[in-house]
Design an enzyme around this catalytic site. Structure first.
Site, mmCIF file in Angstrom:
data_model
loop_
_atom_site.group_PDB
_atom_site.id
_atom_site.type_symbol
_atom_site.label_atom_id
_atom_site.label_comp_id
_atom_site.label_asym_id
_atom_site.label_seq_id
_atom_site.Cartn_x
_atom_site.Cartn_y
_atom_site.Cartn_z
ATOM 1 N N MET A 1 0.853 -1.190 0.000
ATOM 2 C CA MET A 1 0.000 0.000 0.000
ATOM 3 C C MET A 1 0.894 1.247 0.000
ATOM 4 O O MET A 1 0.465 2.326 0.422
ATOM 5 C CB MET A 1 -0.933 -0.008 1.212
ATOM 6 C CG MET A 1 -1.885 -1.203 1.178
ATOM 7 S SD MET A 1 -3.413 -0.936 2.062
ATOM 8 C CE MET A 1 -2.821 -0.641 3.699
ATOM 9 N N LEU B 1 6.720 2.945 1.399
ATOM 10 C CA LEU B 1 7.670 1.825 1.452
ATOM 11 C C LEU B 1 8.803 2.099 2.433
ATOM 12 O O LEU B 1 9.328 3.212 2.503
ATOM 13 C CB LEU B 1 8.228 1.555 0.047
ATOM 14 C CG LEU B 1 7.154 1.244 -1.010
ATOM 15 C CD1 LEU B 1 7.819 0.995 -2.371
ATOM 16 C CD2 LEU B 1 6.298 0.047 -0.614
ATOM 17 N N HIS B 2 9.154 1.069 3.192
ATOM 18 C CA HIS B 2 10.228 1.183 4.178
ATOM 19 C C HIS B 2 11.121 -0.057 4.060
ATOM 20 O O HIS B 2 10.888 -0.915 3.192
ATOM 21 C CB HIS B 2 9.646 1.324 5.588
ATOM 22 C CG HIS B 2 8.627 0.281 5.934
ATOM 23 N ND1 HIS B 2 8.931 -1.049 6.056
ATOM 24 C CD2 HIS B 2 7.288 0.378 6.156
ATOM 25 C CE1 HIS B 2 7.851 -1.726 6.360
ATOM 26 N NE2 HIS B 2 6.826 -0.894 6.415
ATOM 27 N N HIS C 1 9.548 -3.436 3.473
ATOM 28 C CA HIS C 1 9.206 -3.722 2.074
ATOM 29 C C HIS C 1 10.481 -4.007 1.277
ATOM 30 O O HIS C 1 10.485 -4.840 0.360
ATOM 31 C CB HIS C 1 8.504 -2.517 1.436
ATOM 32 C CG HIS C 1 7.177 -2.171 2.044
ATOM 33 N ND1 HIS C 1 6.981 -1.061 2.819
ATOM 34 C CD2 HIS C 1 5.984 -2.802 1.991
ATOM 35 C CE1 HIS C 1 5.718 -1.005 3.212
ATOM 36 N NE2 HIS C 1 5.087 -2.057 2.732
ATOM 37 N N GLN D 1 -10.259 -2.291 2.822
ATOM 38 C CA GLN D 1 -9.723 -2.971 4.007
ATOM 39 C C GLN D 1 -9.583 -2.040 5.211
ATOM 40 O O GLN D 1 -9.064 -2.440 6.246
ATOM 41 C CB GLN D 1 -8.404 -3.665 3.692
ATOM 42 C CG GLN D 1 -7.226 -2.746 3.425
ATOM 43 C CD GLN D 1 -6.007 -3.530 2.958
ATOM 44 O OE1 GLN D 1 -5.948 -3.988 1.825
ATOM 45 N NE2 GLN D 1 -5.031 -3.706 3.825
ATOM 46 N N GLY E 1 4.960 -9.943 4.188
ATOM 47 C CA GLY E 1 5.711 -9.890 5.437
ATOM 48 C C GLY E 1 5.057 -10.733 6.522
ATOM 49 O O GLY E 1 3.828 -10.795 6.627
ATOM 50 N N LYS F 1 5.134 -9.992 9.571
ATOM 51 C CA LYS F 1 4.582 -9.116 10.614
ATOM 52 C C LYS F 1 3.047 -9.192 10.593
ATOM 53 O O LYS F 1 2.417 -9.206 11.623
ATOM 54 C CB LYS F 1 5.030 -7.668 10.432
ATOM 55 C CG LYS F 1 4.482 -6.768 11.547
ATOM 56 C CD LYS F 1 4.984 -5.370 11.451
ATOM 57 C CE LYS F 1 4.247 -4.555 10.425
ATOM 58 N NZ LYS F 1 2.838 -4.257 10.787
ATOM 59 N N ASP F 2 2.488 -9.246 9.376
ATOM 60 C CA ASP F 2 1.035 -9.377 9.232
ATOM 61 C C ASP F 2 0.711 -10.871 9.184
ATOM 62 O O ASP F 2 0.318 -11.414 8.149
ATOM 63 C CB ASP F 2 0.570 -8.660 7.967
ATOM 64 C CG ASP F 2 0.829 -7.171 8.050
ATOM 65 O OD1 ASP F 2 0.279 -6.529 8.947
ATOM 66 O OD2 ASP F 2 1.625 -6.657 7.241
ATOM 67 N N GLN G 1 -2.843 -11.991 8.161
ATOM 68 C CA GLN G 1 -3.036 -11.744 6.728
ATOM 69 C C GLN G 1 -2.366 -12.850 5.908
ATOM 70 O O GLN G 1 -2.954 -13.395 4.969
ATOM 71 C CB GLN G 1 -2.446 -10.374 6.384
ATOM 72 C CG GLN G 1 -2.271 -10.109 4.911
ATOM 73 C CD GLN G 1 -1.845 -8.673 4.635
ATOM 74 O OE1 GLN G 1 -2.651 -7.771 4.766
ATOM 75 N NE2 GLN G 1 -0.619 -8.458 4.226
HETATM 76 O O1 PAF Z 1 -0.075 -5.693 3.694
HETATM 77 C C1 PAF Z 1 -0.502 -4.778 2.948
HETATM 78 O O2 PAF Z 1 0.189 -3.791 2.670
HETATM 79 C C2 PAF Z 1 -1.904 -4.896 2.371
HETATM 80 O O3 PAF Z 1 -2.775 -5.493 3.272
HETATM 81 C C3 PAF Z 1 -1.941 -5.620 1.002
HETATM 82 C C4 PAF Z 1 -1.481 -7.078 1.147
HETATM 83 C C5 PAF Z 1 -1.043 -4.905 0.012
HETATM 84 C C6 PAF Z 1 -3.364 -5.635 0.463
HETATM 85 O O4 PAF Z 1 -3.853 -4.352 0.271
#
Ligand code: PAF
Length: 286
Positions: free
Chosen positions: A31, A34-35, A38, A62, A148, A150-151, A154
Site C-alpha cells: 500500500m 515503502l520502508h 518492504h 480494508q 511480510g 509481521k502481518d 493476513q
Molecule cells: O499488507 C498490505 O500492505 C496490504 O494489506 C496488502 C497485502 C497490500 C493488500 O492491500
C-alpha cells in the site's frame, strides 16, 4: 528505469512478452509508504524472480474507518525512487476506480482464520484484504508473491485462500524487519510522536517476555497472555487491543502449550494502531 503502469489492460499487455520469455514473475503487493521492511520483500523477489512487480494501492475496502484510510501515508515519488534503487522492473499503481470500476458483488471471505486476533477488532478488514489480493493475483498471475510475516494473520489467510481456491503461484512469507530496539517496521510508525515511538517498543517487550515463558516451559496460555498484557499495561502511553496465544496454522486459542505457538498482539498509541507477533516453543520440544 522501472515501468510505471496504471491500468490492468496496460499491465497485461506489458506482461505478455515477459511470460512468453518464461521469466519468473515476482509480485510484492503493497500500500506504498515503502520502508526497509518492504525493501526486504523486494530483495527476496529480485533474487528469486526474473521480473519483479511492486503494486502500490491503498485499498479502501480494508479500512474500517474513513479517517484511517485518509490518513494512510502516501508518497508515490518516494516509493517509485525506492523501487528504482532496488531493481524493481515495474510499479503497478492503479486508481481505486481502476481496481473497483463498479459496485463489486463478489468478495473473498476466509472463515475461522478471521475469528481471533485482529479479526473481531477490524470487521470486514480481512475480507477487503483477501479480495484485493485475489484481484491482484488474477491481474498479475505471478509465479511468486511476497508478504511480510509481521502481518501473520493476513499471511495465513492468503495462504489458505490460495490453497482453497486452487490459485496458482507460490506465497512466500518474509521475516519481520525490526529497528535495533525491536520495534517492527511499519508504515504507521511514521505517525508516532517521539514519546510514542519510545513507548512503542512495549509490544515487542511483551512478546519477548511471553516467548521466554513459553521457552521455559509455561504450559498455560492464559498465564502467558496475562504476563504479556502486564508488560503492555506498564506503559502509560500504550493501550492493549488484544494479546493472544494461538496455534500458528489455524489461529485458534489453545487449552495447553505443547509445541510451537503464535503470540500476537495489537496496541494503540494515541490514534496509531501497531501489531506484531513472534513464534515460540518450549525449549524441550525443539
Ligand atoms: O499488507 C498490505 O500492505 C496490504 O494489506 C496488502 C497485502 C497490500 C493488500 O492491500
Amino acid at each position: 528505469m522501472a515501468d510505471l503502469i496504471h491500468t490492468v489492460a496496460d499491465l497485461r499487455a506489458r506482461l505478455f512478452p515477459i511470460r512468453h520469455e518464461r521469466k519468473i514473475i515476482g509480485l510484492v503487493p503493497t500500500m506504498g509508504a515503502l520502508h526497509r521492511g518492504h525493501g526486504r520483500l523486494i530483495e527476496q523477489a529480485v533474487s528469486g524472480s526474473g521480473f519483479v512487480i511492486v503494486s502500490i494501492f491503498v485499498n479502501p475496502t480494508q479500512f474500517n474507518q474513513a479517517d484511517d484510510y485518509q490518513a494512510y501515508p502516501r508518497d508515490l515519488a518516494a516509493d517509485l525512487a525506492f523501487c528504482e534503487q532496488r531493481g524493481v522492473n515495474l510499479a503497478f499503481v492503479p486508481s481505486a476506480a481502476e481496481m473497483y470500476p463498479n459496485e463489486g458483488l463478489t468478495s473473498v471471505n476466509v472463515s475461522r482464520l478471521t475469528d481471533h486476533l485482529c479479526g473481531p477488532h477490524r470487521p470486514g478488514h480481512f475480507e477487503g484484504v483477501a479480495t484485493v489480493v485475489a484481484k491482484l493475483l488474477n491481474i498479475v498471475q505471478p509465479d511468486r508473491t511476497y508478504f511480510g510475516e509481521k502481518d501473520c494473520q493476513q499471511l495465513a489467510i492468503i495462504r489458505r485462500m490460495v490453497e482453497d481456491l486452487n490459485m496458482p503461484g507460490e506465497i512466500i512469507g518474509v521475516p519481520t524487519v525490526r529497528e535495533p530496539d525491536g520495534l517492527a517496521l511499519s508504515s504507521r510508525n511514521q505517525r508516532l510522536s517521539a514519546e510514542q515511538r519510545q513507548a512503542a517498543t512495549v509490544l515487542y517487550r511483551a512478546l519477548r517476555k511471553s516467548e521466554d515463558l513459553v521457552r521455559a516451559g509455561e504450559t498455560c496460555p492464559g498465564e502467558v497472555m496475562k504476563q504479556g498484557l502486564a508488560v503492555i499495561e506498564s506503559e502509560p502511553l500504550a493501550r492493549a487491543e488484544y494479546f493472544e496465544v494461538v496455534d500458528p496454522e489455524q489461529l485458534q486459542p489453545l487449552d495447553e502449550i505443547a509445541g510451537q505457538v503464535l503470540i500476537a498482539g495489537a496496541i494503540w498509541l494515541g490514534t496509531t494502531r501497531l501489531i506484531d507477533n513472534l513464534r515460540a516453543a518450549p525449549a524441550d520440544s525443539a
